[in-house]
Design a protein around this motif. Structure first.
Motif, short mmCIF file in Angstrom:
data_model
loop_
_atom_site.label_atom_id
_atom_site.label_comp_id
_atom_site.label_asym_id
_atom_site.label_seq_id
_atom_site.Cartn_x
_atom_site.Cartn_y
_atom_site.Cartn_z
N ASN A 28 -34.48 -18.50 1.16
CA ASN A 28 -34.63 -19.03 2.39
C ASN A 28 -33.21 -18.62 3.21
N VAL A 31 -30.98 -14.76 5.77
CA VAL A 31 -31.28 -14.55 7.02
C VAL A 31 -30.18 -13.63 7.77
N GLU A 32 -30.65 -12.80 8.45
CA GLU A 32 -29.58 -11.73 8.97
C GLU A 32 -28.96 -12.44 10.11
N ALA A 35 -27.24 -18.79 12.02
CA ALA A 35 -28.47 -19.68 11.74
C ALA A 35 -27.99 -21.26 11.76
N LYS A 109 -22.99 -18.84 10.18
CA LYS A 109 -24.20 -20.05 10.15
C LYS A 109 -23.43 -21.25 10.29
N PRO A 141 -32.54 -19.18 14.12
CA PRO A 141 -33.38 -19.92 13.25
C PRO A 141 -32.72 -21.12 12.95
N ILE A 143 -32.77 -23.23 9.42
CA ILE A 143 -33.12 -23.30 7.89
C ILE A 143 -32.68 -24.64 7.12
#
Length: 163
Positions: A28, A31-32, A35, A109, A141, A143
């Motif tokens: 999970n 992710v490119e 996030a 991130k 997104p 996570i």
């Protein structure tokens, strides 16, 4: 001390404590781009688990008071933690807005503990909204990460581990 060195040092502490971490769902994190990573927060033991999964190019958000916590403060400062003044809503919102801009510009991130403090009960505290505002602002997104309860083997009030 670069974050990778900190990661290695902190991970080594798990051997002193005899801890083993089982990680599920690591895919999970694949992710490119930027996030927001949100997780529950029970104790300082979370940091050892965090180092098992912390992706490269990820910074954490922490309370400003951590800067003054001796060795922990030094490690968090050198590790690039973004400090939030929780006593000043205006200041916290300004920092979080800057985080939203920076994460998309620098492709990083951001790891946030939305409960806002450690929670030793095994339950979740109500989430603060900052992490989710950043995600909406930056259109990135979220996570989720969950640490299983430590209550079966760790008593934080007595600082006592059981096998």
């Amino acid at each position: 001390m670069p974050p990778r060195i900190i990661k290695t040092v902190v991970k080594s502490f798990k051997y002193f404590f005899g801890l083993r971490f089982e990680v599920k769902g690591l895919e999970n994190f694949e992710v490119e781009g930027p996030a927001i990573i949100v997780s529950n927060h029970q104790s300082i033991l979370d940091m050892m688990g965090l180092m098992e999964v912390l992706p490269d190019g990820c910074v954490q958000v922490g309370k400003k008071e951590l800067m003054y916590a001796g060795t922990v403060g030094l490690i968090t400062y050198l590790g690039g933690v973004i400090f939030i003044n929780r006593k000043s809503t205006t200041s916290a919102k300004m920092v979080m807005a800057e985080v939203a801009k920076t994460m998309t510009a620098d492709n990083v991130k951001v790891w946030v503990y939305p409960e806002g403090t450690r929670n030793c009960t095994g339950d979740l505290l109500p989430f603060k909204k900052g992490a989710f505002h950043i995600a909406v602002q930056a259109q990135v997104p979220v996570i989720p990460v969950v640490y299983s309860s430590f209550t079966t083997f760790y008593n934080p009030k007595k600082n006592l581990f059981t096998s």
